[in-house]
Design an enzyme around this catalytic site. Structure first.
Site, PDB file in Angstrom:
ATOM      1  N   SER A 210       2.967   1.297   5.584  1.00  0.00           N
ATOM      2  CA  SER A 210       4.209   2.032   5.856  1.00  0.00           C
ATOM      3  C   SER A 210       4.904   1.512   7.104  1.00  0.00           C
ATOM      4  O   SER A 210       6.135   1.395   7.140  1.00  0.00           O
ATOM      5  CB  SER A 210       3.914   3.532   5.995  1.00  0.00           C
ATOM      6  OG  SER A 210       3.085   3.787   7.122  1.00  0.00           O
ATOM      7  N   ARG A 214       8.552  -0.246   6.333  1.00  0.00           N
ATOM      8  CA  ARG A 214       9.701   0.513   6.853  1.00  0.00           C
ATOM      9  C   ARG A 214      10.566  -0.381   7.747  1.00  0.00           C
ATOM     10  O   ARG A 214      11.795  -0.424   7.599  1.00  0.00           O
ATOM     11  CB  ARG A 214       9.230   1.736   7.629  1.00  0.00           C
ATOM     12  CG  ARG A 214      10.376   2.569   8.197  1.00  0.00           C
ATOM     13  CD  ARG A 214       9.867   3.714   9.045  1.00  0.00           C
ATOM     14  NE  ARG A 214       9.197   4.729   8.236  1.00  0.00           N
ATOM     15  CZ  ARG A 214       7.888   4.913   8.202  1.00  0.00           C
ATOM     16  NH1 ARG A 214       7.099   4.128   8.935  1.00  0.00           N
ATOM     17  NH2 ARG A 214       7.355   5.850   7.451  1.00  0.00           N
ATOM     18  N   ASN A 218      14.354  -1.945   6.395  1.00  0.00           N
ATOM     19  CA  ASN A 218      15.596  -1.593   7.078  1.00  0.00           C
ATOM     20  C   ASN A 218      16.290  -2.820   7.667  1.00  0.00           C
ATOM     21  O   ASN A 218      17.521  -2.952   7.575  1.00  0.00           O
ATOM     22  CB  ASN A 218      15.315  -0.570   8.181  1.00  0.00           C
ATOM     23  CG  ASN A 218      15.156   0.834   7.644  1.00  0.00           C
ATOM     24  OD1 ASN A 218      16.133   1.536   7.409  1.00  0.00           O
ATOM     25  ND2 ASN A 218      13.916   1.257   7.437  1.00  0.00           N
TER      26      ASN A 218
END
Length: 288
Positions: A210, A214, A218
């Site tokens: 994660s 993440r 982005n």
């Protein structure tokens, strides 16, 4: 990139391809095509990611060490004041999320936040400034991605390092038996051993995954939007024979997204740092 006309797809692929290299017969060899990079195999490395991240890390260490060496108790200089503000911000974040005592956590949080922010900040450099202005002069076929955090190798490298620290402190604080006990006995006790191992194993592995995905997702999306804005501006200018109005619209789009992206790059650095602190705090707790 060459001076010949290329399609939008080729432009996008070029800007999203890393400078992949390996050593062949003792010499450094870098790929000129995506297929060539793929054929280099496991021992290939992304030279642009390593080079840019190393330079940014050195910049961070230089300015912070300089501020520390020149620190005074009187009226602080601009650099000292800026560094003290960041250190205080990190210290407050650690105090709010980390309930145990470990002198390593705050320096680690500072390093993570500053380093990731600097790597993310490279996304605000105009999309063709490095590729066309510098790298193109060296080799027109050479790839170069200036944002290390758009490379999953970089984000997974940082998240795996955090994961190793989490496992290390879990074993150090609870003992190997306690660490294994948490993986096998929670949350359903000894009668739910298979379910416990599955749930706790997934929970443990999900932490580095994660963290890495993440940040990568982005930043990759932000880079893609900058590329699309650049393509859209080029199309407008070509279609309108250099209309200043359409060119100004493209500049406004780029500026607007860049201003908004400043919040994104700061937020992503903060989230990575905060989750690292939280995961280390969980590793120091007997039960979580």
């Amino acid at each position: 990139m060459t001076t010949e006309t290329i399609t939008s797809s080729e432009y996008i692929r070029h800007h999203l391809q890393n400078l992949t290299c390996n050593f062949q017969a003792g010499h450094l060899h870098c790929a000129h095509t995506a297929q060539e990079a793929k054929e280099m195999g496991f021992w290939a490395f992304n030279l642009d990611t390593l080079l840019v991240s190393f330079i940014l890390g050195a910049i961070f260490l230089f300015f912070f060490s300089r501020a520390a060496k020149s620190a005074t108790t009187g009226v602080p200089s601009g650099l000292q004041n800026f560094v003290e503000w960041i250190v205080e911000f990190i210290d407050n974040s650690v105090r709010g999320s980390f309930t145990s005592k470990n002198p390593m956590v705050a320096p680690l949080a500072l390093t993570i936040f500053a380093w990731i922010f600097l790597m993310n900040f490279m996304d605000l450099i105009p999309i063709d400034f490095v590729a066309q202005g510098i790298i193109h002069q060296i080799d027109p076929h050479m790839f170069f991605k200036v944002v290390p955090t758009t490379d999953p190798n970089a984000t997974f490298g940082m998240s795996i390092a955090v994961f190793i620290l989490v496992v290390y402190y879990s074993i150090k604080m609870k003992g190997f038996g306690g660490f294994i006990g948490e993986l096998t006995l929670q949350p359903f006790g000894k009668f739910g051993l298979p379910a416990n191992i599955f749930l706790e194993g997934v929970n443990l592995i999900a932490k580095p995954v994660s963290l890495a995905l993440r940040l990568f997702g982005n930043m990759y999306a932000g880079e893609m939007i900058f590329i699309l804005i650049a393509l859209m501006g080029a199309s407008w200018v070509t279609a309108s024979a250099g209309s200043l109005t359409l060119f100004g619209s493209q500049v406004l789009l780029s500026l607007g997204w860049a201003i908004f992206h400043i919040l994104i790059i700061t937020l992503q650095a903060f989230i990575f740092m905060t989750l690292t602190i939280v995961y280390l705090d969980m590793a120091h707790q007997e039960h979580h």
